[in-house]
Design an enzyme around this catalytic site. Sequence first.
Site, PDB file in Angstrom:
ATOM      1  N   GLY A  92     -17.956  48.266  83.699  1.00 30.46           N
ATOM      2  CA  GLY A  92     -17.887  47.765  85.143  1.00 30.46           C
ATOM      3  C   GLY A  92     -16.632  46.538  85.634  1.00 30.46           C
ATOM      4  N   CYS A  93     -17.100  45.622  86.007  1.00 29.45           N
ATOM      5  CA  CYS A  93     -15.317  44.712  86.301  1.00 29.45           C
ATOM      6  C   CYS A  93     -14.174  44.169  85.374  1.00 29.45           C
ATOM      7  CB  CYS A  93     -16.366  43.308  86.904  1.00 29.45           C
ATOM      8  SG  CYS A  93     -14.875  41.897  87.579  1.00 29.45           S
ATOM      9  N   PHE A  94     -13.643  45.004  85.297  1.00 29.58           N
ATOM     10  CA  PHE A  94     -13.038  44.644  83.819  1.00 29.58           C
ATOM     11  C   PHE A  94     -12.065  43.078  84.087  1.00 29.58           C
ATOM     12  CE2 PHE A  94      -9.282  47.075  86.365  1.00 29.58           C
ATOM     13  CZ  PHE A  94      -9.285  45.584  87.713  1.00 29.58           C
TER      14      PHE A  94
END
Length: 167
Positions: free
Chosen positions: A12-14
């Site tokens: 998902g969001c790094f």
Amino acid sequence: MGTAESAYFAGGCFWCITPTFREKAGVLGVVSGYSGGEEENPDYSAVKSQKTGHRETICIDYDPETVSFEALLEIFLSGVDPFDPDGQFIDRGHSYTLAVYYLNDRQKEMTERRLQKLAADSGRPVYVSVEPFKTFYRAEEEHQDYDRKNPEAFRQELVESGRLTVL
């Protein structure tokens, strides 16, 4: 220390998954970037708009004498929702789906075994793609160590995304 190894996880969001690895003993570095797509040198805007086929991915360089790939895989799975096929938390779309990009048969087999166990134990389908590593493009500098550069905005991201209870 022996030869460093690498692991590539799309979670998902790094921004949200980087800190969980950075402080682990044996982790030498964590870089945010993009993997899985065909377009060369994608940028954040194109990846986020689902135009390139890439996922937000982190590259973890680690000392296998201190921390194992299996331990890193466990950290990865504990910080994501492996039962969500459409993204992670509030981040939706292919670029936010989960993947492990393996570098060798050992990483592939370890990942597949762990995901099969997770599915069997939970009785639910697991949505983590297991793919051979092809390329990794480093994200723009503003995305590297985002939590350190923007601590208040990062905390707000965790709260709004629902990840704060996971991390």
